[in-house]
Design an enzyme around this catalytic site. Structure first.
Site, PDB file in Angstrom:
ATOM      1  N   HIS A 207       0.868  -1.185   0.000  1.00 35.97           N
ATOM      2  CA  HIS A 207       0.000   0.000   0.000  1.00 35.97           C
ATOM      3  C   HIS A 207       0.904   1.234   0.000  1.00 35.97           C
ATOM      4  CE1 HIS A 207      -3.613   2.223   1.791  1.00 35.97           C
ATOM      5  NE2 HIS A 207      -2.633   3.003   2.213  1.00 35.97           N
ATOM      6  N   HIS A 209       1.681   5.356  -0.740  1.00 36.07           N
ATOM      7  CA  HIS A 209       1.182   6.729  -0.929  1.00 36.07           C
ATOM      8  C   HIS A 209       2.188   7.478  -1.786  1.00 36.07           C
ATOM      9  CE1 HIS A 209      -2.312   7.215   1.871  1.00 36.07           C
ATOM     10  NE2 HIS A 209      -1.867   6.019   2.229  1.00 36.07           N
ATOM     11  N   CYS A 240      -3.932  10.456   5.441  1.00 38.77           N
ATOM     12  CA  CYS A 240      -4.124   9.930   6.790  1.00 38.77           C
ATOM     13  C   CYS A 240      -4.266  11.112   7.728  1.00 38.77           C
ATOM     14  CB  CYS A 240      -2.961   9.044   7.231  1.00 38.77           C
ATOM     15  SG  CYS A 240      -3.142   8.502   8.951  1.00 38.77           S
ATOM     16  N   ASN A 249      -3.122   8.040  -1.925  1.00 37.26           N
ATOM     17  CA  ASN A 249      -2.535   6.782  -2.413  1.00 37.26           C
ATOM     18  C   ASN A 249      -2.096   6.970  -3.860  1.00 37.26           C
ATOM     19  OD1 ASN A 249      -5.138   5.954  -0.602  1.00 37.26           O
ATOM     20  ND2 ASN A 249      -3.414   4.594  -0.262  1.00 37.26           N
TER      21      ASN A 249
HETATM   22  N1  COA Z   1     -16.154   1.726  16.608  1.00 36.68           N
HETATM   23  C1  COA Z   1     -17.043   2.440  17.359  1.00 36.68           C
HETATM   24  N2  COA Z   1     -16.869   2.694  18.658  1.00 36.68           N
HETATM   25  C2  COA Z   1     -15.764   2.202  19.240  1.00 36.68           C
HETATM   26  C3  COA Z   1     -14.815   1.462  18.535  1.00 36.68           C
HETATM   27  C4  COA Z   1     -15.034   1.234  17.165  1.00 36.68           C
HETATM   28  N3  COA Z   1     -14.175   0.541  16.402  1.00 36.68           N
HETATM   29  N4  COA Z   1     -13.826   1.130  19.362  1.00 36.68           N
HETATM   30  C5  COA Z   1     -14.136   1.605  20.571  1.00 36.68           C
HETATM   31  N5  COA Z   1     -15.323   2.258  20.505  1.00 36.68           N
HETATM   32  C6  COA Z   1     -16.027   2.907  21.624  1.00 36.68           C
HETATM   33  C7  COA Z   1     -16.131   2.007  22.822  1.00 36.68           C
HETATM   34  O1  COA Z   1     -17.282   1.212  22.733  1.00 36.68           O
HETATM   35  C8  COA Z   1     -16.206   2.998  23.933  1.00 36.68           C
HETATM   36  O2  COA Z   1     -17.524   3.527  23.974  1.00 36.68           O
HETATM   37  P1  COA Z   1     -18.194   4.012  25.328  1.00 36.68           P
HETATM   38  O3  COA Z   1     -17.373   5.156  25.801  1.00 36.68           O
HETATM   39  O4  COA Z   1     -19.569   4.379  24.903  1.00 36.68           O
HETATM   40  O5  COA Z   1     -18.113   2.815  26.232  1.00 36.68           O
HETATM   41  C9  COA Z   1     -15.301   4.127  23.471  1.00 36.68           C
HETATM   42  O6  COA Z   1     -15.218   3.993  22.055  1.00 36.68           O
HETATM   43  C10 COA Z   1     -13.906   4.051  24.059  1.00 36.68           C
HETATM   44  O7  COA Z   1     -13.342   2.760  23.804  1.00 36.68           O
HETATM   45  P2  COA Z   1     -11.765   2.517  23.806  1.00 36.68           P
HETATM   46  O8  COA Z   1     -11.497   1.096  23.483  1.00 36.68           O
HETATM   47  O9  COA Z   1     -11.203   3.087  25.073  1.00 36.68           O
HETATM   48  O10 COA Z   1     -11.316   3.363  22.547  1.00 36.68           O
HETATM   49  P3  COA Z   1     -10.332   4.590  22.476  1.00 36.68           P
HETATM   50  O11 COA Z   1     -10.990   5.819  22.963  1.00 36.68           O
HETATM   51  O12 COA Z   1      -9.011   4.192  23.055  1.00 36.68           O
HETATM   52  O13 COA Z   1     -10.177   4.738  20.877  1.00 36.68           O
HETATM   53  C11 COA Z   1      -9.997   3.643  18.733  1.00 36.68           C
HETATM   54  C12 COA Z   1      -9.482   3.755  20.135  1.00 36.68           C
HETATM   55  C13 COA Z   1      -9.145   2.624  18.045  1.00 36.68           C
HETATM   56  C14 COA Z   1     -11.434   3.213  18.753  1.00 36.68           C
HETATM   57  C15 COA Z   1      -9.932   4.989  18.012  1.00 36.68           C
HETATM   58  O14 COA Z   1      -8.683   5.560  18.246  1.00 36.68           O
HETATM   59  C16 COA Z   1     -10.137   4.848  16.512  1.00 36.68           C
HETATM   60  O15 COA Z   1     -11.239   4.573  16.030  1.00 36.68           O
HETATM   61  N6  COA Z   1      -9.092   5.063  15.723  1.00 36.68           N
HETATM   62  C17 COA Z   1      -9.154   4.854  14.284  1.00 36.68           C
HETATM   63  C18 COA Z   1      -8.267   5.826  13.593  1.00 36.68           C
HETATM   64  C19 COA Z   1      -8.319   5.591  12.109  1.00 36.68           C
HETATM   65  O16 COA Z   1      -9.295   5.116  11.550  1.00 36.68           O
HETATM   66  N7  COA Z   1      -7.245   5.958  11.426  1.00 36.68           N
HETATM   67  C20 COA Z   1      -7.174   5.837  10.021  1.00 36.68           C
HETATM   68  C21 COA Z   1      -7.119   4.449   9.506  1.00 36.68           C
HETATM   69  S1  COA Z   1      -5.566   3.676   9.759  1.00 36.68           S
HETATM   70 ZN    ZN Z   2      -3.123   4.712   3.315  1.00 34.17          ZN
END
Ligand code: COA
Ligand code: ZN
Length: 303
Positions: A207, A209, A240, A249
């Site tokens: 992958h 970019h 990102c 990409n």
């Molecule tokens: N989808 C929806 N809700 C989610 C989730 C998901 N995949 N993962 C966790 N949650 C919710 C939990 O249910 C919890 O909800 P609540 O407060 O109502 O109980 C809350 O989020 C906190 O959960 P936690 O596990 O502590 O998550 P976090 O706050 O540490 O966040 C991620 C971690 C991974 C969920 C978040 O950072 C994220 O979605 N990152 C993605 C970034 C991304 O997509 N980057 C680009 C692609 S690489």
């Molecule tokens: Zn990418």
């Protein structure tokens, strides 16, 4: 160039990696983009991600998007997830191909996923068990595989160790992400070569970019090592949000344009993909970076 693969398996990531970095677009526009891409002949489409809607508001409607898509037979659709909760959501939405992401660099992983790389790898072990229990497959994406915007170069040994843990835990395949376009052809050769030596049986997708203009050169370096699975995004959509300076990409139509002329088939109808790139420009309301979209195929004549 006689040892290039005869055929590539391209994964179109515009609807996910692309749209997550644009102003939010309506659900119907996402569905139309996925369905148009499905008619280009591309074999794989990364349709959505199931991430926290606060982290990426653009993907908040992932389940609605997927429920509204009419899948095209023969196309494989996948969803990206960051954690177990995301995997559960993807499986309930009906996906049977999941990608889970982890960064080789700890700082990027903390910024992106709010935990250390080790913690994410522990989570991935549980995700692999769940996904396999439900008869689905899971590829592990190793992001920042060629460098991190916060830490700089990432050692090959570090990437191999993350990949090795994922494979030992049952990953169905690996994808290496050049999240911020830090790869160059020699670095691609080095990492792919070391991976092949260490894990000769692992399915490997790449992958890239185009942040620093080396995207297609990197593809060529990988092709010469026999890699045949690549991501690309229509029009060069993408970036990102957690990586400063990240741009899109490599553009799917640019990749198709280059490799088909080298005798490597992709199954993609180039003119159809260019038409979808034009559709994507209208959808996001900005000019996309693809040069093949601007200039057309090399055989296009002036009328
Ligand atoms: N989808 C929806 N809700 C989610 C989730 C998901 N995949 N993962 C966790 N949650 C919710 C939990 O249910 C919890 O909800 P609540 O407060 O109502 O109980 C809350 O989020 C906190 O959960 P936690 O596990 O502590 O998550 P976090 O706050 O540490 O966040 C991620 C971690 C991974 C969920 C978040 O950072 C994220 O979605 N990152 C993605 C970034 C991304 O997509 N980057 C680009 C692609 S690489
Ligand atoms: Zn990418």
């Amino acid at each position: 160039m006689t040892d290039l693969p005869e055929r590539l398996s391209l994964r179109e990531v515009g609807p996910r990696d692309g749209l997550q970095n644009e102003e939010p677009v309506p659900t119907a526009g996402k569905v139309a983009l996925i369905e148009s891409l499905s008619r280009t002949g591309v074999g794989r489409i990364e349709a959505v991600s199931f991430v926290h809607p606060r982290a990426i508001p653009q993907m908040a409607d992932a389940a609605e998007v997927w429920a509204a898509v009419t899948p095209t037979p023969g196309v494989r659709y996948s969803a990206l997830v960051p954690n177990l909760k995301g995997a559960q959501r993807a499986l309930s939405a009906g996906f049977s191909e999941i990608e889970v992401v982890v960064s080789a660099s700890d700082t990027h992983n903390r910024r992106n996923l709010n935990r250390s790389t080790e913690e994410s790898l522990d989570d991935i072990a549980a995700i692999l068990a769940l996904v396999h229990d439900q008869g689905a497959t899971c590829q592990v994406i190793v992001s920042t595989a060629w460098g991190c915007p916060f830490e700089g170069d990432v050692p090959v040994s570090r990437v191999l160790s993350v990949a090795g843990r994922a494979l030992r835990d049952g990953a169905d395949g690996l994808s290496y992400g050049d999240t911020t376009g830090m790869a160059t052809p020699s670095r691609v050769t080095a990492l792919v070569g070391e991976t092949r030596s260490a894990y000769p049986d692992a399915a490997l997708n790449l992958h890239f970019h185009n942040t620093r203009g080396s995207g297609l050169a990197n593809v060529l370096a990988a092709l010469q090592l026999g890699v045949s699975d690549f991501d690309a995004s229509v029009g060069g959509l993408g970036g990102c949000p957690y990586a400063p300076g990240a741009t899109g990409n490599i553009a799917t139509e640019e990749l198709v344009h280059m490799v088909e002329d080298m005798g490597v088939s992709t199954g993609v109808d180039l003119e159809a993909m260019i038409a979808v790139a034009a559709q994507a420009e209208v959808l996001v309301g900005r000019t996309l970076p693809s040069q093949v979209l601007r200039a057309g195929p090399r055989t296009r004549t002036v009328t």
